[in-house]
Scaffold this motif. Structure first.
Motif, mmCIF file in Angstrom:
data_model
loop_
_atom_site.group_PDB
_atom_site.id
_atom_site.type_symbol
_atom_site.label_atom_id
_atom_site.label_comp_id
_atom_site.label_asym_id
_atom_site.label_seq_id
_atom_site.Cartn_x
_atom_site.Cartn_y
_atom_site.Cartn_z
ATOM 1 N N HIS A 64 -7.522 0.499 -6.954
ATOM 2 C CA HIS A 64 -7.519 0.948 -8.349
ATOM 3 C C HIS A 64 -8.240 -0.078 -9.230
ATOM 4 C CE1 HIS A 64 -6.087 2.790 -12.073
ATOM 5 N NE2 HIS A 64 -5.672 1.587 -12.456
ATOM 6 N N ASN A 71 6.334 0.145 -4.187
ATOM 7 C CA ASN A 71 6.924 -1.139 -4.539
ATOM 8 C C ASN A 71 7.558 -1.784 -3.314
ATOM 9 O OD1 ASN A 71 6.263 -0.877 -7.285
ATOM 10 N ND2 ASN A 71 8.090 0.387 -7.651
ATOM 11 N N ARG A 90 -3.243 0.094 -2.544
ATOM 12 C CA ARG A 90 -3.792 1.033 -3.519
ATOM 13 C C ARG A 90 -4.091 0.351 -4.857
ATOM 14 N NH1 ARG A 90 -4.783 6.123 -4.823
ATOM 15 N NH2 ARG A 90 -4.429 6.757 -6.984
ATOM 16 N N GLU A 91 -3.225 -0.570 -5.268
ATOM 17 C CA GLU A 91 -3.464 -1.218 -6.555
ATOM 18 C C GLU A 91 -4.750 -2.043 -6.541
ATOM 19 O OE1 GLU A 91 0.016 -3.556 -4.598
ATOM 20 O OE2 GLU A 91 -0.667 -1.474 -4.764
ATOM 21 N N THR A 92 -5.122 -2.579 -5.387
ATOM 22 C CA THR A 92 -6.384 -3.320 -5.277
ATOM 23 C C THR A 92 -7.565 -2.370 -5.415
ATOM 24 O OG1 THR A 92 -5.345 -4.942 -3.814
ATOM 25 C CG2 THR A 92 -7.741 -4.861 -3.814
ATOM 26 N N SER A 103 0.815 -1.211 0.000
ATOM 27 C CA SER A 103 0.000 0.000 0.000
ATOM 28 C C SER A 103 0.849 1.261 0.000
ATOM 29 C CB SER A 103 -0.934 0.024 1.219
ATOM 30 O OG SER A 103 -0.186 0.044 2.404
#
Length: 452
Positions: free
Chosen positions: A436, A142, A432-434, A139
């Motif tokens: 998104h 990288n 955050r990628e989840t 979150s």
């Protein structure tokens, strides 16, 4: 050479762990460990994927005694594990299940199949020996490796135990039951290192649902500590879980609202201590959330200003470690928490944080889970905030009406997306990628333009 024992002040016949309904004494554990070491393969690194906490403990101890570093992956996705394998050539993966990871040598461990063996001497581990490589949460960007020496893990465990201030007699049997995975730093520190250094027992399972948590606690001797997260604790309160008597509850920061902390303490008739830390440093502070707003550093730690805000230093950090969250120091040993700089929201000169917005959202009666999301530039028309919510029986109108009463309407989410559940990881986080990906799925389902 300075060393610290692997096991703390256990009496010979007291439980070190509860495994498959039976107690495991230190004597039995050392016999199991000796059996493992007879055939333990050579390697520089071991990915410990054991889901059973006692199996993980055996693998962790064996790796330390073979001078191997335990790798703690962020998740169990095959591609992620293969990336670790590429970064650490020749590493092994240890498992107590049938999973396979192509390209990495497998080592299986089933404690129930270990034959009786003469116990080894209680291990002494060099203070400076590298024990673990933990990875930063997805979150915050990288994943990056964070190196943990045996001495630093022991120091955190001892200082956390001292902070709890439990009054126990020498023969008292205290067991820690944890709902969080031990491959995460919070789980490793609280459900593995804390009990083995304090002479407390480990519950080998990982209960997830409220009834499973209640059942696990009630099967154990009277003195128990529950280690959990706000997500699990909120679920227990929604289902009116009847806790047995507990010595204490430890919770991760996700965040944990003061209202929920009060509710949990009332239901469990015990004190709840919230733990604050991050992968780069481990646990650094605690607070009793029902009564305190500020955080108190563990003994021996100290705050100092740095280029990025504040750092924390102590004897077991080689260098001061920057704190990734925005904090306000209240002296060298106390602070208030503002959230991650990337979580700050500024709309038309009005400022708040995602943490504050999430707390307001989940404090609405009937909301079981929820999370705000700051879209990428151009991802959402008008660059409005987005919120995902689990709230059976609620409507858009009822949620927005409740939010208007709790704060500035400029922060109202558009859209407000209802879901059956949020796809949190085992420690309750939503990278955050989840979020998104969830929003992109919503845009696709409504026929809107998808921003890659």
């Amino acid at each position: 050479m300075k060393t610290f024992p692997f096991l703390g002040p256990f009496l010979p016949d007291t439980p070190l762990a509860w495994y498959q309904g039976a107690s495991i004494s230190p004597h039995t554990f050392l016999g199991h460990l000796g059996h493992c070491l007879k055939t333990w393969p050579s390697s520089s690194h071991v990915i410990n994927l054991c889901q059973d906490r006692y199996a993980f403990l055996l693998g962790f101890a064996a790796a330390l005694l073979r001078k191997q570093i335990t790798l703690l992956p962020l998740n169990r996705a095959t591609e992620s594990l293969q990336e670790i394998g590429k970064a650490y050539p020749g590493c092994l993966y240890l498992t107590d299940s049938n999973e396979t990871i192509p390209g990495i040598e497998k080592l299986s461990l089933n404690p129930s199949q270990l034959k009786g063996s003469s116990p080894i001497e209680r291990p002494l581990i060099p203070y400076d020996q590298m024990a673990v490589i933990a990875f930063t949460s997805g979150s915050t960007g990288n994943p990056r490796p964070n190196y943990k020496s045996w001495g630093s893990l022991v120091q955190v465990a001892k200082k956390t135990g001292q902070r709890l201030g439990l009054e126990l007699r020498r023969k008292d049997i205290l067991t820690i039951v944890s709902t969080v995975p031990h491959q995460h730093m919070y789980g490793l520190e609280t459900s593995i290192m804390l009990p083995i250094q304090k002479g407390w027992a480990i519950y080998s399972g990982r209960p997830f649902f409220p009834e499973d948590i209640r059942s696990a606690l009630t099967t154990l001797p009277p003195k128990r500590i529950l280690v959990s997260t706000p997500i699990h604790l909120r679920a227990c309160m929604l289902e009116h879980t009847q806790f047995p008597a507990l010595e204490s509850i430890l919770s991760a920061t996700a965040p944990l609202s003061q209202a929920l902390a009060h509710q949990v303490e009332t239901a469990a008739q015990t004190k709840l201590t919230e733990i604050y830390g991050f992968a780069e440093a481990g646990t650094i502070a605690t607070r009793q959330t029902a009564r305190e707003l500020n955080w108190h550093l563990l003994d021996g730690l100290e705050l100092a200003s740095c280029a990025s805000g504040y750092s924390v230093s102590t004897s077991y950090f080689p260098d001061p470690v920057p704190i990734p969250d925005s904090i306000q120091a209240q002296g060298p040993h106390e602070f208030s928490l503002g959230g991650r700089p990337s979580h700050m929201v500024n709309i038309g000169g009005h400022r708040t944080s995602l943490e504050e917005l999430n707390e307001k959202l989940t404090s609405i009666e009937g909301v079981t889970d929820g999370m705000f999301y700051i879209p990428d530039e151009g991802e959402n028309p008008g660059d409005r905030l987005v919120a995902f919510i689990v709230a059976p029986g609620h409507s858009q109108v009822s949620i927005l009406t409740a939010l208007r009463k709790k704060g500035d309407p400029v922060f109202l989410p558009r859209p407000l997306i209802f879901l059956e559940r949020l796809p949190r990881n085992p420690t309750g986080k939503l990278p955050r990628e989840t979020l998104h990906a969830l929003f992109q799925t919503h845009l696709s389902s409504t026929g809107q333009k998808i921003i890659s």
